[in-house]
Design a protein around this motif. Structure first.
Motif, short mmCIF file in Angstrom:
data_model
loop_
_atom_site.label_atom_id
_atom_site.label_comp_id
_atom_site.label_asym_id
_atom_site.label_seq_id
_atom_site.Cartn_x
_atom_site.Cartn_y
_atom_site.Cartn_z
N MET A 31 0.29 -1.02 -0.57
CA MET A 31 -1.17 -1.12 -0.49
C MET A 31 -1.63 -1.85 0.56
SD MET A 31 -1.96 -1.80 -4.56
CE MET A 31 -3.68 -2.06 -4.58
N ILE A 32 -0.79 -3.21 0.51
CA ILE A 32 -1.16 -4.03 1.69
C ILE A 32 -0.83 -3.44 3.01
CG2 ILE A 32 -0.69 -6.42 2.98
CD1 ILE A 32 0.68 -7.15 -0.03
N PHE A 33 0.17 -2.57 3.33
CA PHE A 33 0.42 -2.10 4.40
C PHE A 33 -0.83 -0.97 4.88
CE2 PHE A 33 2.54 1.22 7.13
CZ PHE A 33 2.95 0.55 8.29
N GLU A 34 -1.22 -0.23 3.84
CA GLU A 34 -2.16 0.90 4.21
C GLU A 34 -3.28 0.10 4.64
OE1 GLU A 34 -2.85 4.31 3.30
OE2 GLU A 34 -0.84 4.55 3.93
N GLN A 35 -3.57 -1.06 4.18
CA GLN A 35 -5.04 -1.76 4.67
C GLN A 35 -5.01 -2.58 5.83
OE1 GLN A 35 -8.11 -1.47 3.32
NE2 GLN A 35 -7.13 0.30 2.28
N SER A 36 -3.66 -2.91 6.28
CA SER A 36 -3.26 -3.67 7.22
C SER A 36 -4.15 -3.86 8.52
CB SER A 36 -1.61 -3.96 7.62
OG SER A 36 -1.36 -2.62 8.28
N SER A 82 -14.38 7.65 -1.05
CA SER A 82 -13.31 7.10 -2.20
C SER A 82 -12.01 7.70 -1.82
CB SER A 82 -13.74 7.17 -3.24
OG SER A 82 -14.76 5.90 -3.69
N ARG A 83 -11.79 8.65 -0.90
CA ARG A 83 -10.60 9.37 -0.75
C ARG A 83 -9.70 8.74 0.19
NH1 ARG A 83 -14.09 14.87 -0.50
NH2 ARG A 83 -13.86 15.16 -2.76
N PHE A 84 -9.90 7.50 0.60
CA PHE A 84 -8.62 6.93 1.39
C PHE A 84 -7.61 6.66 0.49
CE2 PHE A 84 -11.29 3.51 -0.35
CZ PHE A 84 -10.26 2.81 -1.09
N GLY A 85 -6.45 6.87 1.01
CA GLY A 85 -5.10 6.62 0.08
C GLY A 85 -4.70 7.81 -0.72
N SER A 86 -5.67 9.02 -0.47
CA SER A 86 -5.44 10.04 -1.50
C SER A 86 -4.37 11.18 -1.12
CB SER A 86 -6.64 10.67 -1.57
OG SER A 86 -7.20 11.38 -0.59
N ASN A 87 -3.94 11.01 0.48
CA ASN A 87 -2.86 11.89 0.67
C ASN A 87 -1.51 11.38 0.14
OD1 ASN A 87 -4.46 13.39 2.20
ND2 ASN A 87 -4.57 12.09 3.85
N ALA A 88 -0.56 11.99 0.20
CA ALA A 88 0.93 11.41 -0.29
C ALA A 88 1.18 10.47 0.49
CB ALA A 88 1.74 12.66 -0.28
N VAL A 89 1.49 9.44 0.08
CA VAL A 89 2.02 8.25 0.78
C VAL A 89 3.52 8.08 0.70
CG1 VAL A 89 1.81 5.68 0.91
CG2 VAL A 89 -0.22 7.13 -0.08
N PRO A 90 4.15 7.91 1.84
CA PRO A 90 5.54 7.95 1.79
C PRO A 90 6.10 6.49 1.76
CG PRO A 90 4.68 7.84 4.15
CD PRO A 90 3.53 8.14 3.23
N GLU A 91 7.30 6.44 1.12
CA GLU A 91 7.95 5.36 0.89
C GLU A 91 8.09 4.52 2.29
OE1 GLU A 91 8.90 3.92 -1.94
OE2 GLU A 91 7.89 5.64 -2.85
N LEU A 92 7.80 3.20 2.31
CA LEU A 92 8.00 2.32 3.29
C LEU A 92 9.45 2.23 3.92
CD1 LEU A 92 5.60 -0.35 2.54
CD2 LEU A 92 5.07 1.51 4.18
N LEU A 93 10.10 2.87 4.88
CA LEU A 93 11.11 2.87 5.31
C LEU A 93 11.53 1.72 6.43
CD1 LEU A 93 11.96 6.72 5.62
CD2 LEU A 93 12.45 4.94 3.49
N LEU A 115 -1.34 4.71 -5.88
CA LEU A 115 -1.33 3.50 -4.78
C LEU A 115 -2.16 2.71 -4.99
CD1 LEU A 115 -0.03 2.39 -2.19
CD2 LEU A 115 -1.69 3.94 -1.00
N PHE A 116 -3.62 3.18 -4.82
CA PHE A 116 -4.82 2.36 -5.12
C PHE A 116 -5.28 2.46 -6.48
CE2 PHE A 116 -4.71 2.42 -0.35
CZ PHE A 116 -4.82 1.12 -0.18
N PHE A 117 -6.42 1.69 -6.82
CA PHE A 117 -6.96 1.88 -8.14
C PHE A 117 -8.44 2.25 -8.15
CE2 PHE A 117 -3.59 -1.28 -8.26
CZ PHE A 117 -2.80 -0.54 -9.49
N PRO A 122 -13.83 -11.00 -5.13
CA PRO A 122 -12.61 -10.52 -4.28
C PRO A 122 -12.59 -9.01 -4.81
CG PRO A 122 -12.23 -12.41 -5.57
CD PRO A 122 -13.36 -12.02 -6.16
N SER A 123 -11.98 -8.31 -3.92
CA SER A 123 -11.50 -6.75 -4.05
C SER A 123 -10.63 -6.88 -5.45
CB SER A 123 -10.82 -6.37 -2.82
OG SER A 123 -10.12 -5.30 -3.01
N GLY A 124 -10.98 -5.99 -6.19
CA GLY A 124 -10.11 -5.57 -7.29
C GLY A 124 -8.57 -5.16 -7.06
N ASN A 125 -8.68 -4.20 -5.89
CA ASN A 125 -7.26 -3.72 -5.56
C ASN A 125 -6.59 -4.82 -4.92
OD1 ASN A 125 -6.88 -0.61 -5.67
ND2 ASN A 125 -8.91 -0.77 -5.32
N ALA A 126 -7.16 -5.87 -4.12
CA ALA A 126 -6.17 -6.58 -3.42
C ALA A 126 -5.89 -7.78 -4.41
CB ALA A 126 -7.47 -7.58 -2.55
#
Length: 680
Positions: free
Chosen positions: A578-583, A166-177, A524-526, A549-553
């Motif tokens: 969120m969408i980009f992280e899973q893409s 459950s640790r995915f997305g737990s690192n600092a997520v930068p802004e999407l530039l 980021l995620f929930f 369905p995925s609650g996060n989606a």
């Protein structure tokens, strides 16, 4: 009688008279395990589960087996539908240990709640390459006493594995530039389509091998992909999948409604339990297929399915029950199957044509009985037989009505009459979709009544929070992420079909609650469980679609929609991140990430923002809802609304105008619905 007699869950109450000293999950059982230093046996199932009933009859009702369980373990029964959080944790553990999972789920824990061994169904004697349940109990009891240190180490390692997952997305997520048009591409959507088609059954529809599940999220993606890029193969596979299900035994040809899945590749023999969520999700996707194709069979199936829900799964207060069992009189499917002699007796001279149409034979098409299924559509069958199609249709309908009357006299499958917030929200959304596609005010009323029931009976009186389940006048357990995500989505749909802005206000308030109480450390995620819940060993984050369905989606979709309504850039940014992280995972494994795939497709195509302002706004919203516009925000009001960009400075005296916008940039307003579709 054990401690389950005081529970409200039908599944737990089924076990109240077992000689096993069952506890519900709670402090009493968990404290006793610590005090007596005994391992915990957690057995998880649900009321409509066939193999759960089998194991109960074979083992949990056996006096000697119960004696072993009571002597060596603290025994806890869990209804997975009441406590999906616990089910998810311990199912993940068993899948990691054994490579497979399912129900009944039997998992052994240390007194500290950490899993060290588990499996699914165990027979009473060694069989199916599985050890007997008694052998498992005695071996684990001995191991716990003699190799305690090894077991504690194994349990700690498993808990660490669960936390790591459950640790995915737990690192600092930068802004999407990266520019938006470079985040998501047509090429990604094409690759998802190609990967889906590699798993598609091009003869019988569906995806993968038996057992076959409906795959509604994948079908929805194919419909939307075809609509976006005019790829005929996508539409063909989506409609083939729907058609074959509608013709098969997974669909109740007499009473309407779908079973959970098919045990074979041709949709003939289902596991006969009927779950609320499956029927909601299938009505959802059938509504889109109906809007896209105008197929009257889809419209008829929606009507029959919602009639079934209203007839057999609706509480007097308007909410929806959870499920119907697979078994009646201890036999799976007995309520739904027929002998040819039985049909001949009821239908007389009409039996021959009915039996030929529905594949009924003397020897039976399933375990010496017959499951009604359609081998050829009515039009094709009538042509082959030289019959008038309308006359054949009416004759078959009359026969079905006669058989239904006889079936209604049979012993019915057990009803799981608990009310689950998330599953109700899915059905509320489905009723809204059915109303949008077909009209029929009864569907809109079903949605409104169920939504009001949930608000009146399942919401805390002093705060925004909801409970997860309701039965016998009592709401229990804090709601989970999926409950809130689906409910927000349902409230959004209610505004689109009623024109009542108050539903969107509720959706916005609930979204704030989820952001404040379920967000992970980097916002980021929930998490699946609310902050502060104490009785779970890990807080899980889940992103893939399962049976629901995925609650996060769904939360990503909600944030994206509501960011447009309320002009909240931070909500839009979070959804896109969120969408980009899973893409990458979504493109590679689209059959497990159908909702995310639809979100990526939406970002490629763009969202149509449709605002209707004027005295006739409700009528025009209904007309717009009839059309297939999958990627839209639809909002209406009689007058301007300050603070809502789509409804500011729109009002013109004596006129009802429709505005079509993208990123709040609107083309010239129109009053004629047809002009809208030319513009879109």
């Amino acid at each position: 009688m054990n401690r389950l007699a005081n529970e409200t869950s039908p599944y737990l109450m089924q076990h109240a008279h077992n000689p096993v000293d069952w506890y519900p999950w709670g402090e009493e059982a968990l404290q006793r395990a610590l005090q007596e230093d005994k391992p915990i046996l957690v057995s998880i199932g649900y009321a409509a589960c066939h193999w759960c009933h089998v194991m109960e009859r074979e083992s949990f009702e056996d006096i000697e087996t119960a004696r072993i369980m009571n002597e060596h373990f603290i025994n806890i029964k869990i209804d997975r539908e009441e406590r999906p959080d616990l089910d998810h944790i311990y199912m993940d553990a068993v899948q990691a240990m054994t490579g497979s999972g399912g129900w009944p789920l039997n998992v052994f824990l240390t007194p500290g709640k950490h899993p060290f061994y588990g499996g699914t169904y165990f027979p009473p004697v060694k069989a199916y390459n599985r050890p007997s349940w008694k052998d498992v109990l005695l071996a684990l009891s001995q191991a716990f006493k003699e190799r305690r240190e090894d077991i504690e180490t194994q349990a700690d390692n498993m808990t660490a594995h669960l936390m790591q997952s459950s640790r995915f997305g737990s690192n600092a997520v930068p802004e999407l530039l990266i520019p938006h048009n470079e985040l998501f591409s047509r090429m990604q959507c094409d690759t998802m389509y190609q990967n889906i088609m590699q798993q598609a059954d091009k003869e019988w529809g569906g995806f993968g091998n038996a057992p076959k599940f409906p795959g509604t999220f994948i079908i929805q993606y194919l419909l939307r992909y075809h609509h976006s890029f005019k790829v005929q193969g996508a539409l063909d596979q989506a409609l083939l999948s729907l058609d074959k299900m509608l013709q098969g035994g997974i669909y109740d040809q007499l009473g309407g409604g779908f079973s959970r899945y098919s045990t074979d590749g041709q949709w003939l023999a289902p596991h006969f339990e009927k779950m609320l969520y499956d029927n909601a999700l299938l009505v959802d996707v059938l509504s889109e297929a109906c809007q896209l194709t105008g197929n009257r069979i889809y419209a008829q199936t929606i009507a029959e399915t919602l009639n079934f829900v209203q007839r057999e799964l609706t509480d007097a207060g308007g909410a929806f029950y959870a499920a119907l069992d697979a078994d009646s009189e201890g036999v799976e499917g007995k309520f739904y199957t027929w002998s040819k002699d039985g049909i001949d007796t009821v239908l007389g001279a009409d039996a021959a044509i009915f039996c030929e149409f529905y594949d009924v034979t003397e020897e039976g098409n399933w375990e010496e009985q017959n499951i009604l299924r359609i081998l050829q559509p009515v039009a094709v069958f009538a042509g082959v037989k030289g019959l008038d199609e309308g006359e054949l249709y009416r004759k078959l309908a009359d026969c079905r009505e006669k058989l239904m009357s006889v079936r209604d006299e049979r012993v019915r499958p057990a009803l799981d009459d608990k009310i689950l917030l998330g599953w109700n929200a899915l059905m509320i959304h489905a009723c809204c979709k059915a109303y949008a596609a077909l009209g029929g005010h009864q569907y809109k009323e079903m949605a409104i009544n169920a939504a009001n029931f949930c608000i009146d009976n399942m919401q805390h009186v002093d705060k925004q929070a909801f409970y997860h389940t309701f039965k016998a006048g009592k709401a229990k357990y804090p709601a989970f992420l999926d409950d809130y995500a689906y409910l927000i989505k349902a409230f959004i749909a209610l505004q689109e079909v009623t024109g009542e802005f108050s539903w969107l206000e509720k959706a916005g308030n609930l979204t704030e609650y989820v952001l404040n109480n379920f967000s992970d450390e980097t916002n980021l995620f929930f998490y699946y469980t609310e902050e502060g819940q104490q009785d779970v060993i890990v807080r899980k984050k889940e992103v893939y679609d399962g049976a629901t369905p995925s609650g996060n989606a769904v939360m990503a979709a909600n944030l994206r929609y509501l960011s447009i309504i309320y002009d909240k850039k931070e909500w839009a940014d979070r959804a896109l991140r969120m969408i980009f992280e899973q893409s990458q995972s979504v493109v590679r494994y689209p059959t497990s990430f159908g909702i995310w795939g639809g979100l990526m497709l939406q970002e490629v195509k763009g969202v149509k923002e449709i605002a209707v302002v004027g005295a006739d706004y409700r009528v025009k919203m209904i007309e717009i809802g009839r059309r297939y516009i999958p990627f839209k925000v639809l909002l209406g009001a009689e007058k301007d609304k300050e603070g809502l960009p789509l409804l500011e400075h729109r009002e013109q005296a004596g006129k009802t105008w429709i505005y079509v916008c993208e990123d709040y940039h609107c083309i010239k307003p129109v009053s004629d619905i047809e002009e809208i579709f030319n513009l879109i």
